[in-house]
Motif scaffolding. Structure first.
Motif, mmCIF file in Angstrom:
data_model
loop_
_atom_site.group_PDB
_atom_site.id
_atom_site.type_symbol
_atom_site.label_atom_id
_atom_site.label_comp_id
_atom_site.label_asym_id
_atom_site.label_seq_id
_atom_site.Cartn_x
_atom_site.Cartn_y
_atom_site.Cartn_z
ATOM 1 N N LEU A 248 -31.497 -4.941 12.324
ATOM 2 C CA LEU A 248 -31.429 -3.562 12.605
ATOM 3 C C LEU A 248 -32.648 -2.544 12.381
ATOM 4 C CD1 LEU A 248 -27.551 -3.599 11.489
ATOM 5 C CD2 LEU A 248 -28.538 -4.020 13.649
ATOM 6 N N CYS A 249 -33.688 -3.424 12.065
ATOM 7 C CA CYS A 249 -34.834 -2.367 11.679
ATOM 8 C C CYS A 249 -34.752 -1.758 10.170
ATOM 9 C CB CYS A 249 -35.218 -1.218 12.494
ATOM 10 S SG CYS A 249 -36.812 -0.493 12.186
ATOM 11 N N GLY A 250 -34.665 -2.692 9.156
ATOM 12 C CA GLY A 250 -34.367 -2.032 7.761
ATOM 13 C C GLY A 250 -33.287 -3.347 7.193
ATOM 14 N N ALA A 251 -32.552 -4.090 7.888
ATOM 15 C CA ALA A 251 -31.575 -5.056 7.409
ATOM 16 C C ALA A 251 -31.856 -6.180 8.544
ATOM 17 C CB ALA A 251 -30.557 -4.394 6.829
ATOM 18 N N THR A 252 -31.518 -7.361 8.043
ATOM 19 C CA THR A 252 -31.428 -8.493 8.977
ATOM 20 C C THR A 252 -30.024 -9.262 8.670
ATOM 21 O OG1 THR A 252 -33.809 -8.798 9.020
ATOM 22 C CG2 THR A 252 -32.500 -10.511 9.948
ATOM 23 N N LEU A 253 -29.332 -9.518 9.711
ATOM 24 C CA LEU A 253 -27.779 -10.121 9.409
ATOM 25 C C LEU A 253 -27.922 -11.535 10.041
ATOM 26 C CD1 LEU A 253 -25.686 -7.356 10.660
ATOM 27 C CD2 LEU A 253 -26.465 -7.560 8.444
ATOM 28 N N LEU A 254 -27.499 -12.488 9.329
ATOM 29 C CA LEU A 254 -27.327 -13.756 9.968
ATOM 30 C C LEU A 254 -25.843 -14.078 10.244
ATOM 31 C CD1 LEU A 254 -28.215 -16.939 10.189
ATOM 32 C CD2 LEU A 254 -27.234 -17.182 7.591
ATOM 33 N N TRP A 255 -25.661 -14.419 11.640
ATOM 34 C CA TRP A 255 -24.229 -14.725 12.077
ATOM 35 C C TRP A 255 -24.060 -15.920 11.873
ATOM 36 C CZ3 TRP A 255 -19.858 -12.833 13.616
ATOM 37 C CH2 TRP A 255 -19.075 -13.775 14.566
ATOM 38 N N ARG A 256 -22.793 -16.368 11.366
ATOM 39 C CA ARG A 256 -22.359 -17.635 10.811
ATOM 40 C C ARG A 256 -20.884 -17.937 11.584
ATOM 41 N NH1 ARG A 256 -24.468 -21.307 7.456
ATOM 42 N NH2 ARG A 256 -23.637 -22.755 9.339
ATOM 43 N N THR A 257 -20.783 -18.821 12.578
ATOM 44 C CA THR A 257 -19.281 -18.989 13.242
ATOM 45 C C THR A 257 -18.641 -19.779 12.113
ATOM 46 O OG1 THR A 257 -20.368 -21.392 13.989
ATOM 47 C CG2 THR A 257 -20.630 -19.488 15.664
#
Length: 424
Positions: A248-257
Motif C-alpha cells: 500500500l506504499c508504506g505498509a505491506t500485507l501478507l494474505w494467508r488463506t
C-alpha cells in the motif's frame, strides 16, 4: 480481535467461515504498543452475518458538478471518474448478496475494517510520524470474498469513503476500456505479488503488478505515482492466493488463506521450540554462562535485553552471551566486532525469536537469523524471505525481515547459528 462496531458485522458465528487473514509485515506478532481495536498487526476476515458486497450497476455520464453531486447523494455506493471540469462518469454499485467486502486504509472512519499506518523499519511504533507524511491512502483498497465455496478473495484498489463514494479526480490515472467500462488507479497504487507455487518452502517470488480500481492487473508504472498506467496483463487476475503480498506504499500485507494458516506453526509450537533450545542449555563459549531466549511476549515487544540473552556474530554465526571486547570501531561499537572463536569481523547483535507464525513457510526449528537485525526462525523461512523483493519508496525494491521490516544485507541476508552445548 475486533472493535465493537466491526464485530457485529464480521465476528465469527456459531459455525464461522474464515476467509483468511491479512498480516502486516514488520511486526513480530503484535504492534509495539499492543493491538487496539481495528488497528492491529493482523486482521482475520470472517463471513459476515449479512452480505455487504456491491457490484457495478448503472452508469451515468454527467455534464455538471450539480448532477454528479445529486447521484452521489442517493446513498448508494458509487465510483466517480472526473474526466474534465464539465464531464464526470459515475458508476453506481448495487448490493451483491453473494459477496462480503472488507476495506483497508489509513483512515479511522467507520467504513475501514482494518486501519493500517506506515511501517517503521526496526519494529518501532509509527504513531509519532506525522500523518501528513504518510504515503498510505486513507481508503487504500478493498478485499471482496465470495460467501460460498471456494470463498475466493479478490483485491481492488481504493475503498469507499463515509459517503459510499470512490472519487478519482482530474489528475488521477483513469481511462475507458475497449468494452466501454471506466477504470483507474489510485495515487500511489496498490501493488500485488503472487508467489509461484503458493506459500511453501518451494515457493519462488512472483512478479509485482498493480491492481486497478476495478480489479484488473497492470504492469508497474514508471514511478509509483506516474499518471500513465502500465500495460494490461490479461492472463493474470486479482484473486488472492496463500502468500500473496499487497503493498500500500508504506505498509505491506501478507494474505494467508484459512487453509494455509492450518499448516503454519501455532504459538504453542513456537513456544515449544523456544523451550527446546533453552532446555539444551546453550553456553557462551567464552564466558561459559548458560544462554536462554527470552519469552515470546518479551520478544514481541523487543523489550530490554536480558542477562542470558543470546548474541551472535552475524558474519560467522557463533552464538555468545554479551561481552564488551573485540571492538574494531569506536564510532559504531557493535558493527565491527571480532568473534573470539574464529576471528571473523562483523556485526554483533542480540537474537530475538520470530513470533508471528504467519511468516513461517514450515514448522522447522529456529536455526537461522536474518542479517542485520538478528530475528531468528527456520532455515526455509529465512531463505524464502531473503529472496522476496519488497517495494521500498517510490521505485526501489529490496528484501527485508518480515518480523521488523529491516532491510536485509545485500551481501549476506541470513546467518546459520552455531550454538555451543554445555561443557559439563
Amino acid at each position: 480481535m475486533f472493535s465493537s462496531s466491526q464485530e457485529e458485522h464480521c465476528a465469527p458465528s456459531k459455525d464461522p467461515v474464515k476467509y483468511g487473514e491479512l498480516v502486516v509485515l514488520g511486526y513480530n506478532g503484535s504492534l509495539p504498543n499492543g493491538d487496539r481495536g481495528r488497528r492491529k498487526s493482523r486482521f482475520a476476515l470472517y463471513r459476515r452475518t449479512k452480505a455487504n458486497g456491491v457490484k457495478p450497476s448503472t452508469v451515468h455520464i454527467l455534464n455538471t458538478p450539480q448532477a454528479s453531486k445529486a447521484v452521489n447523494c442517493k446513498g448508494q455506493h458509487s465510483i466517480s471518474y472526473t474526466l474534465s471540469r464539465n464531464q464526470t462518469v459515475v458508476v453506481e454499485y448495487s448490493h451483491d448478496k453473494d459477496t462480503d467486502m472488507f476495506q483497508i486504509g489509513r483512515s479511522t472512519e467507520s467504513p475501514i475494517d482494518f486501519v493500517v499506518t506506515d511501517t517503521i523499519a526496526g519494529g518501532q511504533e509509527g504513531e509519532d510520524t506525522p500523518i501528513t507524511q504518510s504515503t498510505i491512502s486513507r481508503f487504500a483498497c478493498r478485499v471482496v470474498c465470495e460467501r460460498n465455496p471456494p470463498y475466493t478473495a479478490r483485491i481492488y484498489a481504493a475503498g469507499f469513503d463515509s459517503s459510499k463514494n470512490i472519487f478519482l479526480g482530474e489528475k488521477a490515472a483513469k481511462w475507458k476500456n475497449p468494452d466501454g467500462h471506466m477504470d483507474g488507479l489510485t495515487t500511489n497504487g496498490v501493488l500485488v505479488m503472487h508467489p509461484k507455487g503458493g506459500f511453501t518452502e518451494e515457493s519462488k517470488p512472483g512478479v509485482w503488478r498493480e491492481i486497478s480500481v476495478c480489479g484488473d492487473v497492470y504492469t508497474l508504472r514508471e514511478t509509483r505515482s506516474a499518471q500513465t498506467p502500465g500495460k494490461l496483463v490479461e492472463n493474470e487476475s486479482n484473486i488472492l492466493q496463500d502468500g500473496s503480498l499487497v503493498d500500500l506504499c508504506g505498509a505491506t500485507l501478507l494474505w494467508r488463506t484459512a487453509e494455509g494458516l492450518f499448516h503454519t506453526p501455532t504459538q504453542k509450537h513456537l513456544e515449544a521450540l523456544r523451550q527446546e533450545i533453552n532446555a539444551a542449555r546453550p553456553q557462551c563459549p567464552v564466558g561459559l554462562n548458560t544462554l536462554a531466549f527470552p519469552s515470546m511476549q518479551r520478544s514481541r515487544a523487543l523489550s530490554s535485553l536480558e542477562d542470558k540473552q543470546p548474541w551472535v556474530y552475524l558474519a560467522c554465526g557463533h552464538v555468545h552471551g554479551y561481552h564488551n571486547w573485540g571492538h574494531r570501531s569506536e564510532q559504531e561499537p557493535n558493527t565491527h566486532r571480532e568473534c573470539p572463536m574464529c576471528r571473523v569481523v562483523g556485526p554483533y547483535v542480540p537474537l530475538w525469536l520470530g513470533c508471528e507464525p504467519a511468516f513461517y513457510v514450515d514448522t522447522g526449528a529456529p536455526t537461522h537469523a536474518f542479517v542485520p537485525c538478528g530475528h531468528v526462525c527456520s532455515e526455509k523461512s529465512v531463505k524464502y524471505w531473503s529472496e522476496i523483493p519488497l517495494p521500498h519508496g517510490t521505485h526501489a525494491f529490496h528484501a527485508a525481515c518480515p518480523f521488523c521490516a529491516t532491510q536485509l544485507s545485500l551481501t549476506q541476508g541470513c546467518s546459520k547459528l552455531i550454538f555451543q552445548g554445555p561443557v559439563d
